[in-house]
Each structure stands twice: as C-alpha cells, then as structure tokens.
Scaffold this active site. Structure first.
Site, PDB file in Angstrom:
ATOM      1  N   HIS A   8       0.796  -1.216   0.000  1.00  0.00           N
ATOM      2  CA  HIS A   8       0.000   0.000   0.000  1.00  0.00           C
ATOM      3  C   HIS A   8       0.836   1.276   0.000  1.00  0.00           C
ATOM      4  CE1 HIS A   8      -4.189  -0.928  -0.192  1.00  0.00           C
ATOM      5  NE2 HIS A   8      -4.114  -1.828   0.764  1.00  0.00           N
ATOM      6  N   ASP A 214      -7.784 -10.059 -17.165  1.00  0.00           N
ATOM      7  CA  ASP A 214      -7.825 -11.174 -18.116  1.00  0.00           C
ATOM      8  C   ASP A 214      -6.446 -11.323 -18.745  1.00  0.00           C
ATOM      9  OD1 ASP A 214      -8.255 -13.029 -20.076  1.00  0.00           O
ATOM     10  OD2 ASP A 214      -9.734 -11.856 -21.193  1.00  0.00           O
TER      11      ASP A 214
END
Length: 270
Positions: A8, A214
């Site tokens: 983060h 994807d």
C-alpha cells in the site's frame, strides 16, 4: 490460480487493480494498455506534516474468520426500505457494513456508554479532477480514511436503517474533511490509524477492477482478498464465486468466544 501481493505504500486498491489490468493487456498481446499508468505523485495534496502521535499498537486479538453470502434480493429489500423511510438511496456497501458493525457490537457486548468506530477508505480521485490527468491512469494512493463513531448503545439499540444513516452521514462528510486536510486545516492526522479492539476496518473489493483482469484465458471466477493481521478487526466486501450472484461478506473481527453470537446476528438477518 494467481496470487498477488500489493504494497500500500505504492498503490491503493483501485491503483493496484489498474496496474494489474495493464499487465494483463500486455499479456494478451496489446501494444499499449487501455489506460496508461501514470506516476504523478506530486499532484496529490501534501499538507504540512503534523507531529506524530504515539506509535500504533499491534496487539494480537485472535480475531476469527467468518464468511457469509447475501442474496441480491435481500440487499434490494433493505435498500427499498431505506428509500421509503428517508427518500434517499443507499448502497450495498452501506447495508452490509451497517449490519456487520451492528452485529459485531451486539456480539461483543461492549458497555453501552463505550464508543465504537467503523473506518473505511474512500476514493478521492473525483475530488481531484482539477489536478489529476483527465484520462485517468493515476495508480498511487488516493484515498481518505472516513471514520464513523457512535456509542455502543446507539449502534445496538438503533434499527438497521438508522445505522445505515450513520454510515451515509460519514460518507457525506468526505468532501469537506478531505478539503480541510488538503489545506492543512486539521489538528489530528486522519491517516494515523489506531488498531484498537473497538475499531472495525472495512474494505470494498466489488468495484476495484480485479474481477476484470484477463491474462488471456478469461476473467477470474473468484477473487479472495486474504486478511491475516489479527490486530485489526476487518470486514471485506466481495462477490461469491461465479456464477453465483449477490455479495460475499468476509470478516475477521470477533474472537472465538464471540463468534457464535456474531454468526447468529448475521445469519438471522441475511
């Protein structure tokens, strides 16, 4: 199966998902990503730093995992109730988190006068449209921690619609609180978090973009964010495995001695 670890200090959830989507587009043979990642850290507000407070505590509480799936119909029913009662709309996030916060508070049986908190990290890109690139692409941290505080009595005795209203009131304060922080007009650093037993941290994974990644063999059937730090009470919103519809609520927020009561509170409603 693909496992990812995101740090983060480099990116928030939206940014990490955008970056991973760019990599997946290269994997599918595209010459350039649909949204080009942009560093642009200097564009984010950087007000004068406040003096640091006490270091955070990382006490292990032994919080246990519990997951429950909520049907779309049940969420829609509560949304309709809220709209009929207030004339306003609420989100799936509002409904789910209000219920988790209330169920957790009831199960733990905090003293009625004690304060309980829920904290979630709100995206602020829409508040920085004047400085961020108009075509998007910023993938660093661009969020603000929103905290909602109430007495345990208020959370336990209120109806769910009232707890939803508390959540929504906290979200409504975001533009003002963020602008004050950006201008340096705060006395306490909102990003200095405390990991206490009475603080529930919330993360929404339903709209980050990980479900659309994807690499060439199609979008994933399921995304599982793994929480392992039992020094902080956590609730994560996601989706159940495809093709199942609805919302999956993944929690690590109560100890073993409170787990059964928490499960009963959650399952009785959902």
């Amino acid at each position: 199966m693909v496992g990812l670890v995101a740090v983060h200090t480099l990116a928030d959830g939206l940014g990490a998902a955008q970056f991973i989507n760019a990599i997946s587009e290269f994997a599918r043979g595209m010459e350039k990503p649909t949204v080009a990642p942009i560093w642009a850290r200097a564009l984010i507000p950087n007000p004068p730093k406040l003096l640091p407070g006490a270091p955070p505590s990382f006490k292990s509480f032994g919080f246990q995992h519990f997951t429950v799936d909520v049907t779309s119909d049940r969420i829609a029913y509560v949304k309709t109730q809220y709209h009929q009662a207030t004339g306003q709309y609420c989100s799936t996030f509002d409904v789910a988190i209000a219920k988790v916060w209330q169920a957790r508070t009831k199960a733990i049986k905090y003293s009625l006068e004690s304060q309980v908190h829920v904290c979630f990290f709100a995206n602020t890109r829409h508040l920085l449209t004047q400085v961020l690139p108009k075509n998007g692409g910023f993938y660093g941290n661009c969020f603000y921690p929103v905290s909602v505080t109430a007495t345990a009595e208020d959370v336990v005795t209120a109806g769910l619609l009232d707890v939803i209203r508390m959540i929504r009131n906290g979200k409504a304060r975001l533009p003002l609180e963020f602008s004050k922080w950006a201008a340096g007009d705060v006395s306490v650093d909102p990003y200095q978090l405390t990991f206490e037993h009475n603080v529930l941290f919330v993360s929404d994974w339903t709209r980050l973009g990980f479900s659309e990644v994807d690499y060439g063999w199609g979008a994933p059937d399921h995304i599982v964010p793994f929480t392992y730090a039992d020094y902080m009470a956590v609730a994560v919103l996601g989706a159940p495995p495809s093709p199942k519809k609805g919302t999956r609520i993944m929690t690590q927020c109560v100890e073993e001695k409170h787990l059964m009561d928490f499960k009963d509170e959650m399952k009785a409603f959902f």
